[in-house]
Design a protein around this motif. Structure first.
Motif, PDB file in Angstrom:
ATOM      1  N   ASP A  67       1.877   1.120  21.349  1.00  0.00           N
ATOM      2  CA  ASP A  67       3.431   0.944  21.658  1.00  0.00           C
ATOM      3  C   ASP A  67       4.353   1.486  20.645  1.00  0.00           C
ATOM      4  N   ALA A  68       3.726   1.409  19.358  1.00  0.00           N
ATOM      5  CA  ALA A  68       4.462   1.957  18.137  1.00  0.00           C
ATOM      6  C   ALA A  68       4.509   3.195  17.909  1.00  0.00           C
ATOM      7  N   VAL A  69       3.516   3.974  18.519  1.00  0.00           N
ATOM      8  CA  VAL A  69       2.995   5.341  18.375  1.00  0.00           C
ATOM      9  C   VAL A  69       4.056   5.934  19.310  1.00  0.00           C
ATOM     10  N   GLU A  70       3.998   5.148  20.651  1.00  0.00           N
ATOM     11  CA  GLU A  70       5.049   5.842  21.703  1.00  0.00           C
ATOM     12  C   GLU A  70       6.381   5.924  21.305  1.00  0.00           C
ATOM     13  N   LYS A  71       6.804   4.931  20.535  1.00  0.00           N
ATOM     14  CA  LYS A  71       8.218   4.906  20.078  1.00  0.00           C
ATOM     15  C   LYS A  71       8.379   6.071  18.977  1.00  0.00           C
ATOM     16  N   ILE A  72       7.438   6.525  18.271  1.00  0.00           N
ATOM     17  CA  ILE A  72       7.579   7.368  17.263  1.00  0.00           C
ATOM     18  C   ILE A  72       7.656   9.005  17.978  1.00  0.00           C
ATOM     19  N   ARG A  73       6.867   8.874  19.272  1.00  0.00           N
ATOM     20  CA  ARG A  73       6.622  10.334  19.805  1.00  0.00           C
ATOM     21  C   ARG A  73       8.122  10.493  20.559  1.00  0.00           C
ATOM     22  N   VAL A  74       8.805   9.600  20.940  1.00  0.00           N
ATOM     23  CA  VAL A  74      10.024   9.518  21.623  1.00  0.00           C
ATOM     24  C   VAL A  74      11.118   9.756  20.467  1.00  0.00           C
ATOM     25  N   ALA A  75      10.969   9.271  19.493  1.00  0.00           N
ATOM     26  CA  ALA A  75      11.852   9.576  18.275  1.00  0.00           C
ATOM     27  C   ALA A  75      11.857  10.992  17.781  1.00  0.00           C
ATOM     28  N   TYR A  76      10.664  11.566  17.831  1.00  0.00           N
ATOM     29  CA  TYR A  76      10.508  13.076  17.270  1.00  0.00           C
ATOM     30  C   TYR A  76      10.511  14.141  18.429  1.00  0.00           C
ATOM     31  N   LEU A  77       9.600  13.631  19.541  1.00  0.00           N
ATOM     32  CA  LEU A  77       9.730  14.613  20.615  1.00  0.00           C
ATOM     33  C   LEU A  77      10.350  14.530  21.870  1.00  0.00           C
ATOM     34  N   GLY A  78      11.128  13.526  21.862  1.00  0.00           N
ATOM     35  CA  GLY A  78      11.802  13.071  23.010  1.00  0.00           C
ATOM     36  C   GLY A  78      13.029  14.326  23.209  1.00  0.00           C
ATOM     37  N   LYS A  79      13.794  14.001  24.221  1.00  0.00           N
ATOM     38  CA  LYS A  79      14.844  14.735  24.460  1.00  0.00           C
ATOM     39  C   LYS A  79      16.106  14.696  23.465  1.00  0.00           C
ATOM     40  N   LYS A  80      16.182  13.585  22.808  1.00  0.00           N
ATOM     41  CA  LYS A  80      16.898  13.461  21.782  1.00  0.00           C
ATOM     42  C   LYS A  80      16.306  13.328  20.575  1.00  0.00           C
ATOM     43  N   GLY A  81      15.030  13.662  20.240  1.00  0.00           N
ATOM     44  CA  GLY A  81      14.189  13.436  19.104  1.00  0.00           C
ATOM     45  C   GLY A  81      14.489  14.321  18.090  1.00  0.00           C
ATOM     46  N   SER A  82      13.922  14.042  16.827  1.00  0.00           N
ATOM     47  CA  SER A  82      14.441  15.054  15.749  1.00  0.00           C
ATOM     48  C   SER A  82      14.124  16.195  15.615  1.00  0.00           C
ATOM     49  N   VAL A  83      12.704  16.296  16.083  1.00  0.00           N
ATOM     50  CA  VAL A  83      12.313  17.921  16.250  1.00  0.00           C
ATOM     51  C   VAL A  83      13.016  18.573  17.431  1.00  0.00           C
ATOM     52  N   THR A  84      13.317  17.775  18.264  1.00  0.00           N
ATOM     53  CA  THR A  84      14.023  18.623  19.394  1.00  0.00           C
ATOM     54  C   THR A  84      15.472  18.932  18.939  1.00  0.00           C
ATOM     55  N   GLU A  85      16.121  18.026  18.183  1.00  0.00           N
ATOM     56  CA  GLU A  85      17.492  18.496  17.682  1.00  0.00           C
ATOM     57  C   GLU A  85      17.352  19.721  16.908  1.00  0.00           C
ATOM     58  N   LEU A  86      16.320  19.958  16.231  1.00  0.00           N
ATOM     59  CA  LEU A  86      16.165  20.949  15.279  1.00  0.00           C
ATOM     60  C   LEU A  86      15.988  22.308  16.106  1.00  0.00           C
ATOM     61  N   LEU A  87      15.197  22.392  17.239  1.00  0.00           N
ATOM     62  CA  LEU A  87      15.293  23.349  17.895  1.00  0.00           C
ATOM     63  C   LEU A  87      16.414  23.685  18.727  1.00  0.00           C
ATOM     64  N   LYS A  88      17.419  22.767  19.035  1.00  0.00           N
ATOM     65  CA  LYS A  88      18.659  23.043  19.610  1.00  0.00           C
ATOM     66  C   LYS A  88      19.451  23.605  18.503  1.00  0.00           C
ATOM     67  N   GLY A  89      19.322  23.630  17.057  1.00  0.00           N
ATOM     68  CA  GLY A  89      20.275  24.146  16.301  1.00  0.00           C
ATOM     69  C   GLY A  89      19.959  25.442  16.072  1.00  0.00           C
ATOM     70  N   LEU A  90      18.992  26.119  16.688  1.00  0.00           N
ATOM     71  CA  LEU A  90      18.341  27.323  16.326  1.00  0.00           C
ATOM     72  C   LEU A  90      19.448  28.509  16.806  1.00  0.00           C
ATOM     73  N   LYS A  91      20.399  27.960  17.914  1.00  0.00           N
ATOM     74  CA  LYS A  91      21.290  28.973  18.637  1.00  0.00           C
ATOM     75  C   LYS A  91      22.219  29.362  17.553  1.00  0.00           C
ATOM     76  N   ASP A  92      22.551  28.549  16.386  1.00  0.00           N
ATOM     77  CA  ASP A  92      23.673  29.033  15.556  1.00  0.00           C
ATOM     78  C   ASP A  92      23.115  29.948  14.688  1.00  0.00           C
ATOM     79  N   LEU A  93      21.699  30.317  14.555  1.00  0.00           N
ATOM     80  CA  LEU A  93      21.277  31.175  13.434  1.00  0.00           C
ATOM     81  C   LEU A  93      21.569  32.596  14.029  1.00  0.00           C
ATOM     82  N   SER A  94      21.201  33.454  13.062  1.00  0.00           N
ATOM     83  CA  SER A  94      21.002  35.040  13.299  1.00  0.00           C
ATOM     84  C   SER A  94      19.675  35.315  13.862  1.00  0.00           C
ATOM     85  N   GLY A  95      19.449  36.473  14.403  1.00  0.00           N
ATOM     86  CA  GLY A  95      18.027  36.603  15.014  1.00  0.00           C
ATOM     87  C   GLY A  95      16.881  36.627  14.256  1.00  0.00           C
TER      88      GLY A  95
END
Length: 344
Positions: free
Chosen positions: A25-53
């Motif tokens: 259960d604790a592992v699943e919570k970490i997975r959601v926190a990092y790879l979920g729709k609002k996870g930390s890694v997902t947020e980093l990917l969303k920020g790429l739109k503001d960068l140059s090519g």
């Protein structure tokens, strides 16, 4: 703080948190926190739109690498937790001493099975083929092919279990005669044991479910003498002694002439008891010479061949063989009663 530093810090934070969890259960919570729709890694990917090519390509590769690492380490942690749980269950299970002697008691065959196998060996030694046949048959197989047309009063002798599709539970092993004749033709020697069903009241010698063994012998110049010889030979081998038998006239539409073969009751020694209804005799084997109509329906020329047929009651034979007083004991499922029978 730049993206590079954010990635490094996020990787370090993830590894610290993951190393501390101990359940799925604790592992699943970490997975959601990092790879979920609002996870930390997902947020980093969303920020790429503001960068140059160029930056988008460089940091995109770094973030995707982090994403794979997070996914792989979470999968490995889940497997490690599962393995640890299995080990815990194994280690906590009841321990057995594998050096103890093994249980050597064996099960036992049902008395009807013992009698059936013995009879199969006896008839095989006399040149008979052993056949098997289905329990659900057509009206034609059970009646019409045996010279019992629709609405004939002879059907009243066998109160029958019919199915919704018009088929029925076979009332006698004779239902296989037509198929066996067409399979082999003439000359022919065959037995076919099986379970039969009739809607009738039960008592010490009658059951609604019982076992029979049908036998037929077809060849040129077969007579009643052949029938008597084979029956006497078979019974003497089963009971390991001479057996008192009697033939009396009997009506069966598929044989002409027809007989009832009775044996002296082995429960009371012929004196009379509840099993034989006080007569001293047990009806064992309806038999007779196969009716020409039955031979013809089986594809055999009655002008060239004759034959005999018998329907041996395996259930009643087992009762006589082992001294059982009530036929209902055989279907009772009482292991204490049935386990006493073994190969001799």
């Amino acid at each position: 703080m730049g993206i590079r530093e954010n990635i490094a810090e996020l990787r370090q934070k993830f590894e610290t948190e993951l190393s501390a969890v101990r359940d799925s259960d604790a592992v699943e919570k970490i997975r959601v926190a990092y790879l979920g729709k609002k996870g930390s890694v997902t947020e980093l990917l969303k920020g790429l739109k503001d960068l140059s090519g160029a930056e988008k390509k460089e940091f995109g590769q770094m973030i995707n690498l982090l994403k794979r690492e997070v996914d792989e380490k979470i999968t490995a942690q889940v497997e490690a937790i599962r393995k640890a749980e299995e080990d815990r269950l194994v280690n906590s299970a009841e321990q057995y001493d594998v050096t103890l002697p093994a249980e050597t008691d064996f099960g036992s065959y049902h008395p009807i099975t013992l009698v059936q196998r013995e009879l199969e060996e006896i008839f095989a030694s006399m040149g008979f083929t052993v056949e098997d046949y289905k329990e659900i048959v057509t009206d034609y197989e059970c009646f019409e092919a045996l010279n019992i047309p629709k609405h004939h009063p002879a059907r009243d002798m066998q109160d029958t279990y019919y199915l919704d599709n018009g088929q029925l539970l076979k009332t006698h092993t004779s239902a296989a005669q037509n198929a066996i004749m067409r399979k082999y033709g003439a000359p022919l020697r065959a037995i076919f044991p099986g379970r039969c069903f009739r809607n009738e009241s039960t008592d010490a010698s009658h059951e609604n479910t019982f076992f029979q063994m049908e036998g037929i012998m077809i060849d040129k110049d077969i007579s009643i003498s052949n029938l008597i010889y084979f029956m006497k030979t078979m019974l003497s081998k089963v009971f390991r002694q001479d057996v008192n038998v009697r033939l009396r006239p009997g009506f069966f539409p598929f044989v002409e002439p027809g007989f009832e073969l009775d044996i002296s009751c082995h429960i009371c020694g012929g004196k009379g008891c509840s099993t034989c209804h006080g007569s001293g005799w047990i009806e064992l084997c309806p038999c007779g010479m196969i009716h020409p109509n039955v031979l013809r329906d089986g594809g055999i020329d009655p002008e060239a061949y004759t034959g005999f047929a018998f329907g041996l009651g395996l259930t009643r034979l087992a009762m006589m063989r082992y001294g059982l007083k009530d036929i209902r004991d055989l279907n009772s499922g009482n292991l204490k009663a049935l386990a006493q029978f073994n190969h001799e």
